[in-house]
Enzyme design. Structure first.
Site, mmCIF file in Angstrom:
data_model
loop_
_atom_site.group_PDB
_atom_site.id
_atom_site.type_symbol
_atom_site.label_atom_id
_atom_site.label_comp_id
_atom_site.label_asym_id
_atom_site.label_seq_id
_atom_site.Cartn_x
_atom_site.Cartn_y
_atom_site.Cartn_z
ATOM 1 N N GLU A 214 1.782 -8.986 11.131
ATOM 2 C CA GLU A 214 1.668 -8.600 9.845
ATOM 3 C C GLU A 214 3.026 -8.136 9.315
ATOM 4 O O GLU A 214 3.071 -8.460 8.245
ATOM 5 C CB GLU A 214 0.611 -7.227 9.881
ATOM 6 C CG GLU A 214 0.199 -7.033 8.628
ATOM 7 C CD GLU A 214 -0.883 -5.833 8.523
ATOM 8 O OE1 GLU A 214 -1.175 -5.326 9.590
ATOM 9 O OE2 GLU A 214 -1.247 -5.482 7.336
ATOM 10 N N ASP B 137 0.781 -1.288 0.041
ATOM 11 C CA ASP B 137 -0.032 0.038 0.016
ATOM 12 C C ASP B 137 0.691 1.265 0.080
ATOM 13 O O ASP B 137 0.673 2.172 -0.702
ATOM 14 C CB ASP B 137 -1.054 0.003 1.060
ATOM 15 C CG ASP B 137 -1.876 -1.043 1.379
ATOM 16 O OD1 ASP B 137 -1.709 -2.026 0.288
ATOM 17 O OD2 ASP B 137 -2.850 -1.078 1.958
#
Ligand code: GLC
Length: 429
Positions: A394, A165
């Site tokens: 993550e 992202d």
């Protein structure tokens, strides 16, 4: 609990009956490439779930073949995500499913190579056939709608489509968006309340507004096309490598099913050639993204520069040149999403420095194909150690000697769990 058990536990907890959420609270729906990676982990102990995972994902496929990056199953249950299903407003497109809300952008097409693994596990042939057709339709969409000048390479239209992202790769492109145009964009972010140190580990509000500005532009065109001067049109080596790897799988599966796909074969061959002519940089010996608008490569050293190894794209000599870079970085865990000497590097911030397990998994697999066993084993071990030491997070701080906690973002993150299971279960070579 040992690592394997912990990882299985994460997948169990995140399983919602017919699909897996990436992480509790932070990502409460089904995400596209996450589901592919999750399916690979489940194959080792709950293979039936792997095929159900893909089937649920493809329920969100649009009639034109497009496969969204978020499928909002059970949307009424969660109002906790931003941008929400209503924000995306997929019903604006007549192609979108009528009974299910989705986003309007896609993510890297991992499903072909995942299907091949499922196929090898001998799961129901007619269900494989069904998924095969859907994935082929998705690839056809990518080439028909996104291919750049018959190069066999496709464009992504949003930084979220890369799956990485806020990578430093996208900085200059996003800065093209006039700040004045962002004033009216409202944010109702939820992610920053779900993670620790969000000011250091997540994108800034200004960046987020830029992402939403692009969504607004895509929405204006009902997500079907972009204007010639639309800001974000990039040939991403990660997205395109994954597409090529999945094509190769579809070609092999197609032969076995008696359902050949010459169109994809042709695009794949052209795409591989274009990797050399458009994405390879012969001075830096790295693959870079190509920005269509400025007609130039985005020359920043990131983990994505190596993902073509996964798809068998570089020659053996090129792979040697690629991995030689790593010798210069003794004080970091490989492979950081951005290398520490690059402008924009941030050790804790999402895709701007931290190590991500899915990228390491792909590069590990790629190195095995090139028979670089020692290096592959090094990547596998360091990735497993990172998760063992800091938890099923993550993303991870790439500095070895850091004293602070080095896992960030979502806790109990599904693809970290799934791919660690796959790494643990793979025979040592
Ligand atoms: C983040 C990642 C993206 C992933 C999503 C869900 O947005 O950048 O790649 O798909 O989380 O896990």
């Amino acid at each position: 609990m040992n690592l394997l058990k912990q990882c299985k536990h994460v997948l169990e907890q995140n399983w919602k009956g017919s699909f897996t959420i990436p992480s509790p609270r932070l990502y409460p729906f089904q995400w596209n490439w996450d589901s592919g990676f999750v399916a690979l982990g489940n194959l080792h102990y709950k293979p039936e779930r792997s095929i159900i995972e893909l089937e649920s994902l493809f329920k969100g496929q649009w009639e034109n073949g497009f496969l969204p990056h978020i499928i909002f199953h059970n949307e009424q249950k969660y109002s906790s995500y931003f941008p929400s299903a209503d924000y995306w407003n997929s019903s604006i497109s007549s192609y979108a499913p009528k009974d299910l809300k989705t986003s309007g952008i896609t993510q890297p097409p991992v499903h072909g190579f995942v299907l091949e693994k499922i196929f090898e596990n001998n799961i129901d042939k007619s269900r494989i056939n069904n998924l095969f057709d859907k994935i082929v339709k998705y690839h056809n969409y990518l080439y028909e709608t996104r291919e750049y000048n018959n190069t066999g390479l496709v464009s992504i239209w949003h930084n979220w489509e890369s799956g990485m992202d806020n990578s430093v790769w996208w900085d200059e492109i996003l800065e093209r968006i006039d700040i004045a145009k962002l004033e009216n964009i409202q944010l109702f972010r939820k992610d920053i309340y779900e993670v620790d140190e969000s000011n250091k580990t997540r994108p800034l509000d200004l960046d987020y507004k830029r992402y939403l500005f692009l969504v607004k532009k895509l929405l204006e065109n009902k997500y079907v096309n972009v204007e010639v001067n639309y800001h974000f049109q990039v040939l991403d080596p990660v997205f395109n490598s994954i597409l090529i790897e999945s094509n190769a799988s579809l070609i092999r599966i197609g032969k076995l099913l008696g359902n050949e796909v010459p169109f994809l074969q042709n695009k794949m061959e052209t795409g591989i050639k274009s990797f050399s002519s458009i994405l390879w940089n012969n001075v830096d010996f790295l693959y870079y993204p190509f920005d269509v608008l400025s007609q130039s490569q985005i020359k920043k050293h990131c983990s994505g520069c190596y993902v073509p190894i996964f798809a068998g794209i570089p020659s053996t000599d090129q792979v040697k040149e690629l991995v030689r870079h790593w010798k210069n970085y003794n004080d970091i865990f490989l492979i950081p999403s951005c290398f520490p000497d690059q402008i924009g590097f941030e050790q804790k911030n999402y895709w701007r420095g931290p190590v991500w397990v899915n990228i390491n998994w792909m590069i590990w697999k790629g190195l095995l194909q090139y028979e670089m066993y020692e290096l592959a084993e090094q990547i596998r071990n360091s990735t497993i150690n990172l998760v063992e030491k800091f938890g099923v997070y993550e993303y991870f701080n790439p500095f070895i000697k850091t004293d602070s906690k080095t896992g960030y973002g979502g806790k109990n993150f599904s693809w970290t769990a799934a791919l660690i299971i796959d790494m643990l279960r793979s025979e040592k070579v």
